[in-house]
Enzyme design. Structure first.
Site, PDB file in Angstrom:
ATOM      1  N   SER A   1       0.776  -1.114  -0.104  1.00 51.07           N
ATOM      2  CA  SER A   1      -0.075  -0.044  -0.104  1.00 51.07           C
ATOM      3  C   SER A   1       0.761   1.146  -0.051  1.00 51.07           C
ATOM      4  O   SER A   1       0.647   2.350  -0.426  1.00 51.07           O
ATOM      5  CB  SER A   1      -1.034  -0.035   1.254  1.00 51.07           C
ATOM      6  OG  SER A   1       0.004  -0.118   2.437  1.00 51.07           O
TER       7      SER A   1
ATOM      8  N   HIS B   1      -0.808   5.494   6.833  1.00 52.39           N
ATOM      9  CA  HIS B   1      -0.261   5.524   5.415  1.00 52.39           C
ATOM     10  C   HIS B   1      -0.097   6.838   5.092  1.00 52.39           C
ATOM     11  O   HIS B   1      -0.802   7.854   5.665  1.00 52.39           O
ATOM     12  CB  HIS B   1      -1.231   4.960   4.415  1.00 52.39           C
ATOM     13  CG  HIS B   1      -1.608   3.388   4.672  1.00 52.39           C
ATOM     14  ND1 HIS B   1      -2.224   2.655   5.508  1.00 52.39           N
ATOM     15  CD2 HIS B   1      -0.792   2.294   3.835  1.00 52.39           C
ATOM     16  CE1 HIS B   1      -2.222   1.475   5.447  1.00 52.39           C
ATOM     17  NE2 HIS B   1      -1.240   1.435   4.507  1.00 52.39           N
TER      18      HIS B   1
END
Length: 267
Positions: free
Chosen positions: A42, A249
């Site tokens: 990711s 993230h």
């Protein structure tokens, strides 16, 4: 260490331009062909940056991710973007290596965090006690020491076998927290320190395996310094209960201001 393939591309473009002045443009221009393949999890697909490509499904690839930004800036002749949110080493081996070939010049990859249990570590630390959090972090570090090196070797061997001439850039993960920062609720300072230490531990293991394969390891810790969670200008999402997958993230700024320059310098 393999020489920078991007540097070779730049040199060949200059040669092609010079040769064109003397009537040899076509032969030299062929040297400028450049293929880039972006692999990984990711952090490479761009989860957290938004504007996801619907065709990528749960992989959550986006044009705001550093591989797409690098390709847009440097216009390689071919660009394959197979990084996928949630990917582990086995997923890279089984589903991402197809575009690699003898003509691939540059490969980038982030991998290892999901194998080490990144998501479960953060869930444990957010929902449970400090001692439980630290114990889970230590379990992840033990996995990094005992099991992850062999898994990384499998991936790196496969990349080298399929793209033997490529410059391979293995990018690391940022530290999540600015210690003694602006956060007043949530995790304890001890939990934040333990999580940062785990990131350093993971990066060290990845760097060692990359070096053993002749690949470049590119740390992003410096680029994210001053932009961690609890800083005044974070480039990482904290816990987002409305979109839990994006938690921890990089934001779009983390991709463009953190990862992109690191890849550019290492390519």
């Amino acid at each position: 260490m393999r020489m920078s393939r991007f540097a070779a591309l730049t040199s060949s473009l200059l040669l092609a331009a010079t040769a064109a002045l003397f009537g040899a443009g076509q032969a030299s221009a062929a040297q400028a062909d450049f293929g880039y393949v972006a692999l990984g999890d990711s952090y490479s697909s761009g989860l957290g940056a938004g504007n996801y490509d619907a065709a990528s499904g749960n992989c959550k690839r986006t044009t705001r991710a550093y591989p797409a930004l690098w390709a847009a800036a440097h216009s390689p002749q071919s660009f394959a973007f197979t990084a996928c949110s949630g990917a582990r080493t086995g997923d890279v081996l089984s589903g991402q290596l197809g575009p690699l070939n003898s003509g691939t010049d540059l490969v980038s990859i982030t991998i290892g965090g999901n194998d080490a249990g990144f998501s479960d570590v953060m869930t444990t630390c957010v929902l449970q006690s400090e001692s439980t959090c630290v114990n889970r972090v230590n379990q992840a570090k033990a996995y990094v020491d005992s099991t992850l090196p062999g898994q990384l070797d499998q991936v790196y061997n496969a990349i080298d076998s399929r793209a033997p001439a490529a410059r391979v850039v293995v990018l690391g993960y940022p530290r999540f927290y600015k210690l003694n920062g602006a956060c007043t609720t949530g995790l304890t300072e001890g939990e934040r320190a333990a999580i940062n230490g785990a990131a350093d531990h993971l990066n060290a293991a990845i760097a060692k395996r990359a070096a053993n394969h002749g690949f470049a390891f590119a740390s992003v810790a410096g680029a994210f310094t001053g932009h961690e969670i609890c800083s005044g200008s974070p480039w990482l999402h904290s816990v987002n209960w409305l979109n839990i997958a994006e938690s921890y993230h990089p934001t779009a700024s983390g991709q463009s201001g953190g990862y992109l320059p690191v890849l550019t310098n290492a390519a």
